[in-house]
Scaffold this active site. Structure first.
Site, PDB file in Angstrom:
ATOM      1  N   PRO A 120       0.786  -1.220   0.000  1.00  0.00           N
ATOM      2  CA  PRO A 120       0.000   0.000   0.000  1.00  0.00           C
ATOM      3  C   PRO A 120       0.827   1.284   0.000  1.00  0.00           C
ATOM      4  O   PRO A 120       1.862   1.371   0.650  1.00  0.00           O
ATOM      5  CB  PRO A 120      -0.817  -0.097   1.298  1.00  0.00           C
ATOM      6  CG  PRO A 120      -0.087  -1.069   2.145  1.00  0.00           C
ATOM      7  CD  PRO A 120       0.535  -2.042   1.188  1.00  0.00           C
ATOM      8  N   ASN A 121       0.313   2.238  -0.767  1.00  0.00           N
ATOM      9  CA  ASN A 121       0.849   3.604  -0.863  1.00  0.00           C
ATOM     10  C   ASN A 121       2.146   3.710  -1.662  1.00  0.00           C
ATOM     11  O   ASN A 121       2.633   4.817  -1.898  1.00  0.00           O
ATOM     12  CB  ASN A 121       1.039   4.245   0.531  1.00  0.00           C
ATOM     13  CG  ASN A 121      -0.266   4.308   1.293  1.00  0.00           C
ATOM     14  OD1 ASN A 121      -1.233   4.856   0.779  1.00  0.00           O
ATOM     15  ND2 ASN A 121      -0.322   3.715   2.472  1.00  0.00           N
ATOM     16  N   ASN A 131       8.008  -5.790  -0.937  1.00  0.00           N
ATOM     17  CA  ASN A 131       7.947  -4.609  -0.095  1.00  0.00           C
ATOM     18  C   ASN A 131       6.478  -4.485   0.286  1.00  0.00           C
ATOM     19  O   ASN A 131       5.672  -3.904  -0.445  1.00  0.00           O
ATOM     20  CB  ASN A 131       8.435  -3.362  -0.834  1.00  0.00           C
ATOM     21  CG  ASN A 131       8.413  -2.133   0.074  1.00  0.00           C
ATOM     22  OD1 ASN A 131       7.887  -2.180   1.192  1.00  0.00           O
ATOM     23  ND2 ASN A 131       8.987  -1.035  -0.398  1.00  0.00           N
ATOM     24  N   HIS A 157      12.745  -2.629   1.619  1.00  0.00           N
ATOM     25  CA  HIS A 157      12.136  -1.344   1.976  1.00  0.00           C
ATOM     26  C   HIS A 157      12.987  -0.233   1.397  1.00  0.00           C
ATOM     27  O   HIS A 157      14.229  -0.325   1.451  1.00  0.00           O
ATOM     28  CB  HIS A 157      12.047  -1.157   3.495  1.00  0.00           C
ATOM     29  CG  HIS A 157      11.218  -2.213   4.138  1.00  0.00           C
ATOM     30  ND1 HIS A 157       9.851  -2.214   4.067  1.00  0.00           N
ATOM     31  CD2 HIS A 157      11.575  -3.339   4.809  1.00  0.00           C
ATOM     32  CE1 HIS A 157       9.396  -3.293   4.680  1.00  0.00           C
ATOM     33  NE2 HIS A 157      10.416  -3.991   5.135  1.00  0.00           N
ATOM     34  N   TYR A 216      10.917   9.058   0.908  1.00  0.00           N
ATOM     35  CA  TYR A 216      10.870   8.082  -0.195  1.00  0.00           C
ATOM     36  C   TYR A 216      11.408   8.612  -1.523  1.00  0.00           C
ATOM     37  O   TYR A 216      11.451   7.864  -2.503  1.00  0.00           O
ATOM     38  CB  TYR A 216       9.427   7.588  -0.380  1.00  0.00           C
ATOM     39  CG  TYR A 216       8.879   6.919   0.866  1.00  0.00           C
ATOM     40  CD1 TYR A 216       9.424   5.718   1.320  1.00  0.00           C
ATOM     41  CD2 TYR A 216       7.845   7.500   1.603  1.00  0.00           C
ATOM     42  CE1 TYR A 216       8.931   5.112   2.471  1.00  0.00           C
ATOM     43  CE2 TYR A 216       7.354   6.892   2.752  1.00  0.00           C
ATOM     44  CZ  TYR A 216       7.905   5.701   3.174  1.00  0.00           C
ATOM     45  OH  TYR A 216       7.431   5.101   4.314  1.00  0.00           O
ATOM     46  N   ARG A 222      13.260   4.237  12.139  1.00  0.00           N
ATOM     47  CA  ARG A 222      12.095   5.118  12.196  1.00  0.00           C
ATOM     48  C   ARG A 222      11.283   4.820  13.467  1.00  0.00           C
ATOM     49  O   ARG A 222      11.844   4.407  14.470  1.00  0.00           O
ATOM     50  CB  ARG A 222      11.296   4.957  10.904  1.00  0.00           C
ATOM     51  CG  ARG A 222      12.146   5.386   9.671  1.00  0.00           C
ATOM     52  CD  ARG A 222      11.412   5.152   8.358  1.00  0.00           C
ATOM     53  NE  ARG A 222      10.174   5.931   8.296  1.00  0.00           N
ATOM     54  CZ  ARG A 222       9.255   5.765   7.347  1.00  0.00           C
ATOM     55  NH1 ARG A 222       9.454   4.880   6.387  1.00  0.00           N
ATOM     56  NH2 ARG A 222       8.149   6.493   7.363  1.00  0.00           N
ATOM     57  N   ARG A 233       7.424   0.446  13.395  1.00  0.00           N
ATOM     58  CA  ARG A 233       7.959  -0.092  12.132  1.00  0.00           C
ATOM     59  C   ARG A 233       9.069  -1.119  12.371  1.00  0.00           C
ATOM     60  O   ARG A 233       9.623  -1.686  11.449  1.00  0.00           O
ATOM     61  CB  ARG A 233       8.505   1.032  11.250  1.00  0.00           C
ATOM     62  CG  ARG A 233       7.441   1.994  10.782  1.00  0.00           C
ATOM     63  CD  ARG A 233       7.987   3.019   9.801  1.00  0.00           C
ATOM     64  NE  ARG A 233       7.131   4.189   9.785  1.00  0.00           N
ATOM     65  CZ  ARG A 233       6.043   4.324   9.011  1.00  0.00           C
ATOM     66  NH1 ARG A 233       5.715   3.382   8.162  1.00  0.00           N
ATOM     67  NH2 ARG A 233       5.308   5.415   9.072  1.00  0.00           N
ATOM     68  N   GLU A 271      12.780  -9.538   1.565  1.00  0.00           N
ATOM     69  CA  GLU A 271      12.074  -8.326   2.016  1.00  0.00           C
ATOM     70  C   GLU A 271      12.864  -7.079   1.595  1.00  0.00           C
ATOM     71  O   GLU A 271      14.089  -7.045   1.754  1.00  0.00           O
ATOM     72  CB  GLU A 271      11.985  -8.391   3.555  1.00  0.00           C
ATOM     73  CG  GLU A 271      11.335  -7.192   4.193  1.00  0.00           C
ATOM     74  CD  GLU A 271      11.323  -7.292   5.732  1.00  0.00           C
ATOM     75  OE1 GLU A 271      11.984  -8.199   6.305  1.00  0.00           O
ATOM     76  OE2 GLU A 271      10.673  -6.447   6.355  1.00  0.00           O
ATOM     77  N   ALA A 280       3.299  -0.823   4.670  1.00  0.00           N
ATOM     78  CA  ALA A 280       2.775  -0.822   6.048  1.00  0.00           C
ATOM     79  C   ALA A 280       2.330  -2.215   6.507  1.00  0.00           C
ATOM     80  O   ALA A 280       2.390  -2.525   7.701  1.00  0.00           O
ATOM     81  CB  ALA A 280       1.618   0.159   6.159  1.00  0.00           C
ATOM     82  N   ARG A 284       4.180  11.039  -2.027  1.00  0.00           N
ATOM     83  CA  ARG A 284       4.128  10.817  -0.579  1.00  0.00           C
ATOM     84  C   ARG A 284       5.503  11.076   0.070  1.00  0.00           C
ATOM     85  O   ARG A 284       6.532  10.580  -0.408  1.00  0.00           O
ATOM     86  CB  ARG A 284       3.659   9.386  -0.250  1.00  0.00           C
ATOM     87  CG  ARG A 284       4.693   8.323  -0.526  1.00  0.00           C
ATOM     88  CD  ARG A 284       4.225   6.919  -0.213  1.00  0.00           C
ATOM     89  NE  ARG A 284       4.077   6.622   1.183  1.00  0.00           N
ATOM     90  CZ  ARG A 284       4.321   5.417   1.709  1.00  0.00           C
ATOM     91  NH1 ARG A 284       4.736   4.401   0.951  1.00  0.00           N
ATOM     92  NH2 ARG A 284       4.156   5.208   2.990  1.00  0.00           N
TER      93      ARG A 284
HETATM   94  C1  DQA Z   1       8.319   1.052   3.468  1.00  0.00           C
HETATM   95  C2  DQA Z   1       8.493   1.248   4.979  1.00  0.00           C
HETATM   96  C3  DQA Z   1       7.173   1.010   5.697  1.00  0.00           C
HETATM   97  O1  DQA Z   1       7.346   1.181   7.102  1.00  0.00           O
HETATM   98  C4  DQA Z   1       6.121   1.990   5.233  1.00  0.00           C
HETATM   99  O2  DQA Z   1       4.879   1.714   5.832  1.00  0.00           O
HETATM  100  C5  DQA Z   1       5.999   2.024   3.749  1.00  0.00           C
HETATM  101  C6  DQA Z   1       7.198   1.916   2.914  1.00  0.00           C
HETATM  102  C7  DQA Z   1       9.593   1.403   2.679  1.00  0.00           C
HETATM  103  O3  DQA Z   1       9.691   0.998   1.525  1.00  0.00           O
HETATM  104  O4  DQA Z   1      10.472   2.105   3.206  1.00  0.00           O
HETATM  105  O5  DQA Z   1       4.912   2.244   3.206  1.00  0.00           O
HETATM  106  O6  DQA Z   1       8.035  -0.318   3.233  1.00  0.00           O
END
Ligand code: DQA
Length: 143
Positions: free
Chosen positions: A9-10, A73, A99, A22, A106, A110, A97, A76, A17
């Site tokens: 998501p996002n 990835n 990110h 990011y 952070r 998280r 995994e 959240a 964002r």
């Molecule tokens: C993320 C880190 C996560 O904590 C966050 O919720 C994201 C992006 C990253 O790519 O840094 O949406 O996965």
């Protein structure tokens, strides 16, 4: 080798964002980056993004028997989703995994990764490059 990249998501809001975290590149830029890195590494890649936990579970299940590795990835959902963890365990496809940021540096919420419990490795804080590192890792584990 066939690799599935799953983005949660996002991540479709990249460039808009929180650019200070990011970066200013868009989700389309990330897709281009992953596709060109996969080409250089000589693997086939499919990229999937969803804001819905169930859709991510469905896509991981669909990969069963068809995909050699998963780069994930989960955004959240990384920190909340036992369902995605269980899906990765169910298909037993090697997963890495990723990110863009380093969640460990952070907020405390998280620092927990459910998804990571089903992954063979983790790359965080490398921006787009983390996806290349994850694909390289999967290729090494497939040799
Ligand atoms: C993320 C880190 C996560 O904590 C966050 O919720 C994201 C992006 C990253 O790519 O840094 O949406 O996965």
């Amino acid at each position: 080798m066939k690799i599935l990249v799953v983005n949660g998501p996002n991540l479709n809001m990249l460039g808009i964002r929180e650019p200070e975290i990011y970066g200013r590149e868009s989700y389309a830029d990330l897709e281009k980056y992953i596709e060109s890195a996969a080409k250089e590494l000589g693997c086939e890649v499919e990229i999937f993004q969803s804001n819905c936990e169930g859709a991510i579970v469905d896509r991981i299940q669909e990969a069963y028997g068809k995909t050699d590795g998963i780069v994930i990835n989960a955004a959240a959902y990384t920190h909340t989703s036992v369902a995605i963890l269980d899906a990765l365990k169910a298909v037993s496809i090697p997963a890495v995994e990723v990110h863009l940021s380093e969640p460990m540096e952070r907020e405390d919420f998280r620092k927990i990764s459910y998804v990571g419990k089903a992954c063979i490795d983790r790359f965080a804080g490398f921006g787009f490059e983390g996806y290349r590192k994850a694909m390289e890792r999967l290729i090494r584990s497939n040799q």
